[in-house]
Design a protein around this motif. Sequence first.
Motif, PDB file in Angstrom:
ATOM      1  N   GLN A 302       1.191  27.887   5.912  1.00  0.00           N
ATOM      2  CA  GLN A 302       2.366  28.210   5.088  1.00  0.00           C
ATOM      3  C   GLN A 302       3.288  29.168   5.846  1.00  0.00           C
ATOM      4  O   GLN A 302       4.503  28.989   5.873  1.00  0.00           O
ATOM      5  CB  GLN A 302       1.880  28.855   3.783  1.00  0.00           C
ATOM      6  N   LEU A 303       2.687  30.164   6.502  1.00  0.00           N
ATOM      7  CA  LEU A 303       3.518  31.168   7.187  1.00  0.00           C
ATOM      8  C   LEU A 303       4.151  30.604   8.462  1.00  0.00           C
ATOM      9  O   LEU A 303       5.249  31.021   8.835  1.00  0.00           O
ATOM     10  CB  LEU A 303       2.706  32.435   7.471  1.00  0.00           C
ATOM     11  N   ASP A 304       3.476  29.643   9.108  1.00  0.00           N
ATOM     12  CA  ASP A 304       4.118  28.977  10.254  1.00  0.00           C
ATOM     13  C   ASP A 304       5.456  28.383   9.794  1.00  0.00           C
ATOM     14  O   ASP A 304       6.493  28.554  10.448  1.00  0.00           O
ATOM     15  CB  ASP A 304       3.238  27.831  10.791  1.00  0.00           C
ATOM     16  N   ALA A 305       5.394  27.683   8.665  1.00  0.00           N
ATOM     17  CA  ALA A 305       6.605  27.029   8.153  1.00  0.00           C
ATOM     18  C   ALA A 305       7.623  28.065   7.680  1.00  0.00           C
ATOM     19  O   ALA A 305       8.830  27.936   7.947  1.00  0.00           O
ATOM     20  CB  ALA A 305       6.234  26.087   7.000  1.00  0.00           C
ATOM     21  N   ASP A 306       7.147  29.114   7.031  1.00  0.00           N
ATOM     22  CA  ASP A 306       8.067  30.118   6.482  1.00  0.00           C
ATOM     23  C   ASP A 306       8.767  30.915   7.586  1.00  0.00           C
ATOM     24  O   ASP A 306       9.955  31.217   7.485  1.00  0.00           O
ATOM     25  CB  ASP A 306       7.319  31.074   5.546  1.00  0.00           C
ATOM     26  N   VAL A 307       8.010  31.253   8.631  1.00  0.00           N
ATOM     27  CA  VAL A 307       8.626  31.994   9.739  1.00  0.00           C
ATOM     28  C   VAL A 307       9.675  31.102  10.424  1.00  0.00           C
ATOM     29  O   VAL A 307      10.790  31.547  10.733  1.00  0.00           O
ATOM     30  CB  VAL A 307       7.567  32.488  10.753  1.00  0.00           C
ATOM     31  N   ALA A 308       9.322  29.830  10.619  1.00  0.00           N
ATOM     32  CA  ALA A 308      10.280  28.902  11.254  1.00  0.00           C
ATOM     33  C   ALA A 308      11.541  28.795  10.394  1.00  0.00           C
ATOM     34  O   ALA A 308      12.669  28.819  10.915  1.00  0.00           O
ATOM     35  CB  ALA A 308       9.635  27.530  11.438  1.00  0.00           C
ATOM     36  N   PHE A 309      11.345  28.711   9.081  1.00  0.00           N
ATOM     37  CA  PHE A 309      12.498  28.618   8.171  1.00  0.00           C
ATOM     38  C   PHE A 309      13.385  29.858   8.300  1.00  0.00           C
ATOM     39  O   PHE A 309      14.604  29.764   8.452  1.00  0.00           O
ATOM     40  CB  PHE A 309      12.002  28.476   6.727  1.00  0.00           C
ATOM     41  N   ALA A 310      12.757  31.031   8.262  1.00  0.00           N
ATOM     42  CA  ALA A 310      13.534  32.285   8.293  1.00  0.00           C
ATOM     43  C   ALA A 310      14.254  32.437   9.634  1.00  0.00           C
ATOM     44  O   ALA A 310      15.415  32.850   9.687  1.00  0.00           O
ATOM     45  CB  ALA A 310      12.614  33.470   8.025  1.00  0.00           C
ATOM     46  N   GLU A 311      13.566  32.069  10.706  1.00  0.00           N
ATOM     47  CA  GLU A 311      14.211  32.205  12.031  1.00  0.00           C
ATOM     48  C   GLU A 311      15.381  31.243  12.181  1.00  0.00           C
ATOM     49  O   GLU A 311      16.348  31.536  12.896  1.00  0.00           O
ATOM     50  CB  GLU A 311      13.182  31.969  13.145  1.00  0.00           C
ATOM     51  N   ALA A 312      15.297  30.099  11.500  1.00  0.00           N
ATOM     52  CA  ALA A 312      16.388  29.114  11.604  1.00  0.00           C
ATOM     53  C   ALA A 312      17.558  29.486  10.695  1.00  0.00           C
ATOM     54  O   ALA A 312      18.662  28.970  10.857  1.00  0.00           O
ATOM     55  CB  ALA A 312      15.863  27.728  11.228  1.00  0.00           C
ATOM     56  N   SER A 313      17.292  30.366   9.748  1.00  0.00           N
ATOM     57  CA  SER A 313      18.362  30.746   8.809  1.00  0.00           C
ATOM     58  C   SER A 313      19.386  31.638   9.520  1.00  0.00           C
ATOM     59  O   SER A 313      19.017  32.551  10.254  1.00  0.00           O
ATOM     60  CB  SER A 313      17.738  31.498   7.626  1.00  0.00           C
TER      61      SER A 313
END
Length: 349
Positions: A302-313
């Motif tokens: 879950q955090l792999d996806a969440d960190v990727a999402f936040a970094e792409a924001s």
Amino acid sequence: MARPPAAQLSRPQLVELFHFMKLNRMVEERLTNLYRQNKVVGGLYRSLGQEASSVGAAYALERGDIFTPLIRNLGAIFVRGGKPRDVLCQYMARQDGPTRGRDLNVHFGWLREDGSNIAVISMLGDMVSILAGAVIAERMKGKTTVALTWIGDGGTSTGAFHEGFNLACVQKAPLVVVVENNQYAYSTPTRMQTANTRFVDRAQAYGCFGERIDGNDVVAVYEATRVAIERARNGEGPTLIEAETMRMRGHAEHDDMKYVPEALVAEWQKKDPIARFETHLLEKNLAAQSDLDAIVAMIERQLDADVAFAEASPFPAADTGLDGVYGDVAVKSPVPPIVSAWDAAKGRG
Ligand SMILES: Cc1ncc(C[n+]2csc(CCOP(=O)(O)OP(=O)(O)O)c2C)c(N)n1
Ligand SMILES: [Mg+2]
């Protein structure tokens, strides 16, 4: 629905407590990595070693109750439905976070029928009077809402804490305050903060209920808070819970906490709330190691996806910087905008 006594917590509920504490810690570990990569905007205030007092207390809240987490109560945000993705965006000041990059870290909240998070403000002690006011207002509307917040050992020295908590007690406001005695306020040890380091003794002075608990025992925190919430809902007024714990990192990540004796850290290392609870679950056959490993693996994914999402924001566009920060007074208010003498002289406004 009333929360069950600790002894009646089901296995899934106990595993859920483990899940939230682990999530709390793992999100902060991700944030620490991001901080070291210079991707966190502002400070990173960890709750390492204090996860039980956030998670256990918030887990005792019921539907519709309100709470305010302080900087070290990240775990409480997750228990009440906040998302790691939102927290990551907040810490990196990204557009897709709840404040859209306008504010940082846990400085966000929500107003919802099923339970609000009244967004924290930095001034230590002020949330006590704000929450006292909020639940007194709820009572006036005939509701039985209870509020929960935390305060640090240092925060209890403020005038704001005294004013707010005294008011709450004399009004028998349905408010529960957990004093997180984590031994330090920045570099100030509790013995230099107050002449009586037993914070629970203050309950007697305020005329409310008080309880001192092992803040690193998640079930003990849950039970003390649950009882306090029940009492508050029955009209018996506030409880001051002193949760004894230890801040295992510096005030924030920039602080190497060289002023903390190494022996003290070593002593508290043995009382780590997550390791202790894990051992308890396994020894009492309340969970299998494979169940707990699966939870950790799920959080990692879950955090792999969440960190990727936040970094792409993206960061918010500079020209939108003031959007949503101030009320749109000039447009929406029937009151004419204030025109300064200087503006008037120039024919403006
Ligand atoms: C009224 C006020 N004074 C000073 C500060 C700056 N400040 C922020 S955190 C902190 C230390 C707080 O210590 P404690 O209450 O023990 O909480 P902990 O950091 O240990 O969780 C200080 C002095 C503040 N936010 N508000
Ligand atoms: Mg402290």
